[in-house]
Motif scaffolding. Sequence first.
Motif, PDB file in Angstrom:
ATOM      1  N   LEU A 182      92.022  -3.962  92.017  1.00 52.66           N
ATOM      2  CA  LEU A 182      91.842  -5.080  92.929  1.00 52.66           C
ATOM      3  C   LEU A 182      91.474  -6.356  92.187  1.00 52.66           C
ATOM      4  CD1 LEU A 182      89.654  -3.290  95.646  1.00 52.66           C
ATOM      5  CD2 LEU A 182      92.111  -3.764  95.780  1.00 52.66           C
ATOM      6  N   GLU A 238      95.389  -6.543  96.459  1.00 52.36           N
ATOM      7  CA  GLU A 238      95.891  -5.325  95.820  1.00 52.36           C
ATOM      8  C   GLU A 238      96.623  -5.702  94.537  1.00 52.36           C
ATOM      9  OE1 GLU A 238      95.493  -2.277  96.747  1.00 52.36           O
ATOM     10  OE2 GLU A 238      95.226  -2.171  98.926  1.00 52.36           O
ATOM     11  N   LYS A 245      94.188  -7.284 100.740  1.00 52.29           N
ATOM     12  CA  LYS A 245      93.629  -6.042 101.288  1.00 52.29           C
ATOM     13  C   LYS A 245      92.637  -6.367 102.391  1.00 52.29           C
ATOM     14  CE  LYS A 245      91.163  -1.845  99.828  1.00 52.29           C
ATOM     15  NZ  LYS A 245      92.220  -0.860 100.132  1.00 52.29           N
TER      16      LYS A 245
END
Length: 453
Positions: A182, A238, A245
């Motif tokens: 992430l 992401e 996300k």
Amino acid sequence: IFSVHCFPLLHSIMRTADAPRKPELSAANLVPLVWLLLLLVPSDAHLFGSSVAELTPKTLQGFLNSPKPAMIMFYAPWCGHCKAAAPEYEKAAKSLQGMVKLGVLDCDKYKEIPGQFGVQGFPTIKYWPSDKKKGPKDYQGARSFSGFYEHAQTLVSNNAVSVSSLAALEKLLQKAPEEPGLGVLLFTLKPQTPLIFKALSSSPALKPKLVFGVVSQKSKEVVEKFAVKDFPSIAVLERSSATVKQWYKGEMKYMDIAKFLQSFVKGADGVSAAEEPESSAEATEPTKPAKPASPKAEAKQQPALRPLSEEAFLANCATDAPTGRRLCVTCFEADPSACSELAERLKSDRQVAVFHTSVPELAAKFSRALYPTEPPVPLPSVVVYKQSKSGAGKFAATSPESPLALAEWVEQVKLGEVKWTHIQAVPLGPTAEPGSPSEESARSAGQAPHEDL
């Protein structure tokens, strides 16, 4: 204890008991009355509020052991310049809370300390960067809110990169660790990285797990891709798809954002990795019929502040504990008020158990486990212990000056932003498996830590 100037006033008042007329309120009578009122004002009134850590010889080293940058004002209560600087210093401490630690030390009360730091006058302000080996240095700036705040910003390192194009975004996300995979983007109107985002990017708990990027309003390509209308905005992306996300919806405060980001991080020193099982017993025996008690039921079963015993500690803190506690806070102070308040705050948090004891034998067992290579040493006021799945344990310790200071420190523990020391033995229980590291301090990231966007 009264000034001699008060006696004429007292004599005048007593004389009126027999006299039919009222005493005249003259300037001569007002002067001793003012003296009397001044005498009733406490001479040791605190100059600083709760945002500033009031240090003692017992708490000083723990304050400096934090991975966060720190500033300390060495002062005397009678010092006029100290009194003038106090509200400005307090205001800065409140704005910097969580990012840079601001403390004070009363040199009248603790006369043995100033000489250790070369203090020759009051106020003297020293600062330490995250790497405490590089400090202390003398603060030479203005004794004002802006002076303290601006200097503190220079102590916080920046690990966020500028993202001015989609190509730059792709390059940033490629550097994200595979797990959790992430990146974090801040969309901002400011020309430079705000302090709070610098601090987040330098957090010991977040820096190894996430990558951080800053997108200016002028970076039209990136702003339009994510249809950003409000500034500032924070998005978790992401790595694999460069898609959002989750957007952050809370207040732009360090602790709130840190808790939000911590929820995406697995295996950090904090306790917010939601997908990790509550205990190894639950992981290895999924068909076990007994169900863990709900938080409400457990709160009814257990008092918020629990008396410490070996059985209670193992039942709540060991790897295979039935209740699957991750963090165990143990207080060794004779007065349990601070820990009692902390326990009330955390009584619905199933990830934390709070104990108290004044039994010397239990304290001695703790001391031998935490400091096995040292001669017997006095325990800090509060110890937080965490046991990993492998059986190895680690602890952090503090001696807080107030219930609020203790609560803030435990929050930092939960976020993984304190230094841990690894140990081989469970403080109250059997020895951990061989091979676990001993007396090894956890890494404290680059040069900085945390709070206000």
